[in-house]
Design a protein around this motif. Structure first.
Motif, PDB file in Angstrom:
ATOM      1  N   ALA A   1       3.412  -2.329   3.901  1.00 35.80           N
ATOM      2  CA  ALA A   1       4.556  -3.509   4.144  1.00 35.80           C
ATOM      3  C   ALA A   1       4.830  -3.807   2.655  1.00 35.80           C
ATOM      4  CB  ALA A   1       4.115  -4.708   5.030  1.00 35.80           C
ATOM      5  N   ALA A   2       4.047  -4.113   1.720  1.00 35.38           N
ATOM      6  CA  ALA A   2       4.329  -4.601   0.499  1.00 35.38           C
ATOM      7  C   ALA A   2       4.955  -3.530  -0.353  1.00 35.38           C
ATOM      8  CB  ALA A   2       3.061  -5.212  -0.445  1.00 35.38           C
ATOM      9  N   VAL A   3       4.409  -2.311  -0.288  1.00 39.21           N
ATOM     10  CA  VAL A   3       5.294  -1.104  -0.810  1.00 39.21           C
ATOM     11  C   VAL A   3       6.350  -0.535  -0.329  1.00 39.21           C
ATOM     12  CG1 VAL A   3       4.735   1.463  -1.086  1.00 39.21           C
ATOM     13  CG2 VAL A   3       2.703  -0.039  -1.598  1.00 39.21           C
ATOM     14  N   LYS A   4       6.622  -0.784   0.998  1.00 38.01           N
ATOM     15  CA  LYS A   4       8.034  -0.545   1.451  1.00 38.01           C
ATOM     16  C   LYS A   4       8.917  -1.461   1.190  1.00 38.01           C
ATOM     17  CE  LYS A   4      10.353  -0.155   5.888  1.00 38.01           C
ATOM     18  NZ  LYS A   4      10.043  -0.595   7.536  1.00 38.01           N
ATOM     19  N   ALA A   5       8.619  -2.752   0.878  1.00 35.46           N
ATOM     20  CA  ALA A   5       9.560  -3.671   0.648  1.00 35.46           C
ATOM     21  C   ALA A   5       9.995  -3.938  -0.788  1.00 35.46           C
ATOM     22  CB  ALA A   5       8.785  -5.074   0.898  1.00 35.46           C
TER      23      ALA A   5
END
Length: 170
Positions: A163-167
């Motif tokens: 989720a952090a990578v995607k955001a």
């Protein structure tokens, strides 16, 4: 009156020079074993991303969790916005801005690559039984190394970080 020291029977059966050396040899062996068990600090190669990728990586660094699967974040020294680690033994390491793996250009790229939260991860099996995952189809490559024994399921850290990578990395 001076008290006489008693030598254990096992040592009394040995010749005097060997008895005299027994304690120093035992202490030396103990020190050698202790020094051998202390490992040198782990060296993690810090990536040198291009300017645009570096910006994405700095954003990702601030969004990364302070705890990952019950392990506190403990980044290597010197600190870098391109490397994060979580203190487990062995520890999970994230490097942002790494080069595209050469193996992605060949047949290995056709292997199974799981997608978590719209982030595709290319897995590589490591010699220690762990995995190295590299994000694909992003403006900056992110690599997560999960050594054997660092997590019950080697995919769990990747799932927690997706989720952090995607955001932060388009």
């Amino acid at each position: 009156m001076a008290r006489e020291l008693r030598v254990p029977r096992v040592l009394a059966a040995l010749p005097a020079p060997i008895r005299w050396l027994a304690l120093p040899v035992a202490l030396t062996c103990t020190v050698v074993v202790l020094l051998g068990s202390w490992s040198a600090p782990e060296r993690i190669q810090v990536p040198e991303p291009a300017a645009k990728a570096a910006g994405y990586c700095r954003n990702l660094a601030t969004a990364l969790p302070q705890e990952l699967l019950g392990h506190a974040r403990k980044d290597p020294s010197p600190a870098s916005p391109y490397v994060a680690a979580w203190a487990s033994s062995p520890r999970i390491v994230l490097r942002c801005g790494v080069d595209r793996p050469e193996a992605l250009n060949g047949e290995a790229a056709k292997d199974y690559s799981p997608t978590v939260d719209d982030v595709t991860w290319w897995p590589q099996k490591l010699d220690d039984g762990g995995y190295r995952f590299t994000s694909t189809m992003r403006k900056a490559y992110v690599e997560v190394t999960v050594p054997g024994g660092a997590s019950g399921n080697p995919f769990d850290p990747v799932a927690a970080l997706s989720a952090a990578v995607k955001a932060n990395i388009p």
